[in-house]
Design an enzyme around this catalytic site. Structure first.
Site, mmCIF file in Angstrom:
data_model
loop_
_atom_site.group_PDB
_atom_site.id
_atom_site.type_symbol
_atom_site.label_atom_id
_atom_site.label_comp_id
_atom_site.label_asym_id
_atom_site.label_seq_id
_atom_site.Cartn_x
_atom_site.Cartn_y
_atom_site.Cartn_z
ATOM 1 C CG ASP A 84 19.091 69.386 30.696
ATOM 2 O OD1 ASP A 84 19.350 70.617 30.584
ATOM 3 O OD2 ASP A 84 20.124 68.490 30.633
ATOM 4 C CE LYS B 201 20.472 65.460 28.835
ATOM 5 N NZ LYS B 201 19.918 65.994 30.204
ATOM 6 C CE LYS C 282 23.600 67.063 29.694
ATOM 7 N NZ LYS C 282 22.923 67.657 30.782
#
Lengths: 285, 304
Positions: free
Chosen positions: B141, B204, B240
């Site tokens: 991430d 995300k 996400k």
């Protein structure tokens, strides 16, 4: 143009987390006076209102239980002051529910006095039921009463004195409460909630639901996040099932007992919702 | 590699977002009533989509191991509860999580590239990424350089994502846009396209470190972006939302949104994840409520 003033009618709602929401279900039920005449519509709470009330009570527990007993006593005394200020309204509501003038007045007096009596216990109950235990070693060994947590209360039918007599002892020691008000006479309970909302009592310490006992009590009894339940207003034939439901998370259960609320209460209702914590302290250096 | 001018022309050529309309639509999608069997399925789906996350300065190896145990078996009283999608930790704790999850089939996601601020030289960010991958992270991430993005230096952001993607090797790359710092929905749409064009496998919403974190309208705009990106290029990118999703009700609202905006293809842990920590307990409480018929309480679940 008419000079006659339109009446401003009160909508009786629930009391959850310091606010006055209508029931999630949108339902209401008719409340009649003793002679069967229409008095008002009261909210008919559902299981989801029970759920929300328990969440609010749990959220309030940390703050309320960690206040000093002295501070809790002051706040409860403030509630009594507010009750006193609304005396006339309570008397009127009790009369509307069917009480005679002198009886209504006497009940309100008794309820306020009961509240003050419990308020005084806030900083004394620890001294009465706590203890310094003698032990064979260089330690202080102290037992202190601690609040149990969230207490579910099925209030009795005494419209004001009965309600005060079950709510005050539960919260004075630091518990928070979810109260199912008397089913036939819920109006004074909602007015009491208005008093609680305006007297420094943190939101969520007392949550008040009106509606069908038979519908709400089982959800309260089986709720895994309720630590104790007071069955004061439950009819004898319903007690066993509720106790069974309460057993799953080992709730403390207070069975219905005395019914004359004008008797001297004693401290049993407070100690019923206290747990004893015993701590060993090494004696200083 | 595109030029800065080409990127800028493309991103500013994207249609603008109607803010009022987006808020309204996201709010309306949150009003669906999902009950009984549908709710049970939604809860299990949400659990399987969870990136169970711990990103605290105070994280210890023990805490990560406890989290991993919970990821494998979220509710010991209900063995049929599905395992979570992944465990998300800081890069130095990847090794601990990989050891704890060995054989469970749950991947380890690691935040990298100077999370959460992203303020570090590119070499440091890439070294962070390589270390996490070497320790066994299956997903990375990364955070984008919001300063460069807001200053209009899209090429720099693009290059960083490309470089990080290269450093990831086989690991999946999730690109954190930190939408709370992007100010406008137009920027969210541009950042989404920028990240997807640069090779992101997932986009995300947030780090969870600043407020607002994931919100329904922002997630909806990102879901629109992945849908349009697939139509335009044929490549499918996941989404996400992370941060601020704490209740089952919220999680189910997001699932409804995925289905309605991106389409049912995205209703899989491969393409939709929810980054959260406290959400899992609420999902488990609701799951037990459905199974036992009585309301559950937080006392009956682990704290982390």
């Amino acid at each position: 143009m008419s000079t006659e003033r339109l009446s401003v009618r009160k909508t009786y709602k629930l009391f959850i987390g310091g606010g006055f929401p209508r029931s999630e279900s949108g339902r209401s039920y008719v409340v009649n006076d003793a002679k069967g005449r229409f008095l008002a519509n009261a909210s008919q709470a559902s299981r989801k209102d029970v759920r929300d009330a328990v969440v609010a009570a749990r959220k309030a527990f940390g703050g309320w239980s960690s206040r000093t007993p002295y501070n809790r006593g002051q706040i409860l005394y403030r509630v009594a002051e507010m009750l006193e200020g609304r005396r006339a309204q309570f008397v009127e509501e009790l009369r509307a529910a069917g009480a005679a003038k002198t009886a209504a007045s006497a009940e309100v007096d008794a309820a306020i006095d009961r509240w003050v009596w419990y308020a005084g216990w806030a900083d004394k109950v620890g001294a009465v039921v706590g203890n310094g235990n003698p032990v064979a070693g260089p330690f202080f060994n102290l037992s202190t009463p601690e609040p149990t947590g969230v207490v579910g209360i099925v209030a009795p039918d005494g419209p004001l004195l009965g309600l005060v007599s079950v709510v005050a002892p539960a919260i004075v020691t630091g518990n928070t409460a979810v109260v199912v008000a008397s089913e036939p006479a819920p109006l004074a309970a909602i007015t009491l909630a208005e008093v609680l909302a305006t007297s420094d009592l943190p939101g969520g310490v007392v949550n008040l639901l009106t509606g069908r006992r038979a519908e709400l009590a089982p959800w309260l009894a089986s709720h895994m996040d309720v630590n104790a339940i007071d069955l004061a207003g439950v009819s004898a034939d319903a007690v066993a099932d509720l106790e069974k439901a309460a057993a799953d998370n080992l709730k403390r259960v207070l069975r219905p007992g005395l019914s004359d609320w004008s008797d001297e209460p004693g401290i049993d209702r407070m100690t019923a919702f206290l747990e004893t914590k015993t701590v060993w302290h090494p004696v200083g250096v | 590699m595109p030029t800065g001018a080409e990127l800028r022309g493309f991103l500013h050529g994207l249609p603008g977002v109607d803010q009022v309309g987006a808020d309204e639509r996201a709010a309306r999608l949150g009003t669906r009533s999902i009950k009984t069997t549908a709710k049970a399925r939604a809860i299990d789906l949400a659990i399987s989509m969870l990136d169970l996350t711990t990103l605290e300065g105070a994280d210890t190896a023990g805490k990560v191991r406890a989290l991993c145990a919970k990821a494998v078996r979220p509710d010991p009283a209900q063995p049929d509860a599905p395992k979570v999608g992944a465990v998300c930790v800081y890069s130095d704790l990847v090794g601990v999580a990989v050891d704890a999850l060995r054989g469970s089939g749950i991947g380890v996601a690691s935040v990298a590239t100077a999370f959460p601020a992203g303020r570090a030289p590119l070499e440091a960010k890439l070294a962070d990424t390589r270390a996490a991958v070497a320790a066994g992270a299956a997903e990375i991430d990364m955070v984008i350089d919001r300063g460069a993005f807001l200053a209009g230096d899209y090429l720099k952001v693009h290059e960083e994502i490309v470089e990080t993607k290269r450093a990831c090797g086989d690991a999946h790359l999730k690109v954190i846009l930190e939408t709370g710092e992007l100010r406008t929905y137009d920027n969210v749409r541009r950042a989404s396209w920028l990240a997807m064009r640069a090779g992101a496998d997932f986009i995300k919403t947030s780090t969870g470190k600043i407020s607002p974190a994931a919100t329904p309208p922002v997630t909806m705009i990102m879901l629109e972006a992945v849908r349009d990106f697939r139509d335009a290029t044929g490549r499918t990118v996941g989404v996400k939302p992370a941060g601020g999703i704490r209740t089952t009700k919220d999680a189910i609202k997001y699932l409804v949104m995925v289905n309605e905006v991106a389409g049912p293809d995205w209703l899989t842990p491969d393409l939709f994840r929810i980054g959260a920590s406290s959400l899992l307990n609420d999902l488990l409480m609701q799951r037990r409520k459905l199974a036992t018929g009585v309301y559950s309480g937080p006392d009956h679940f682990t704290l982390d």
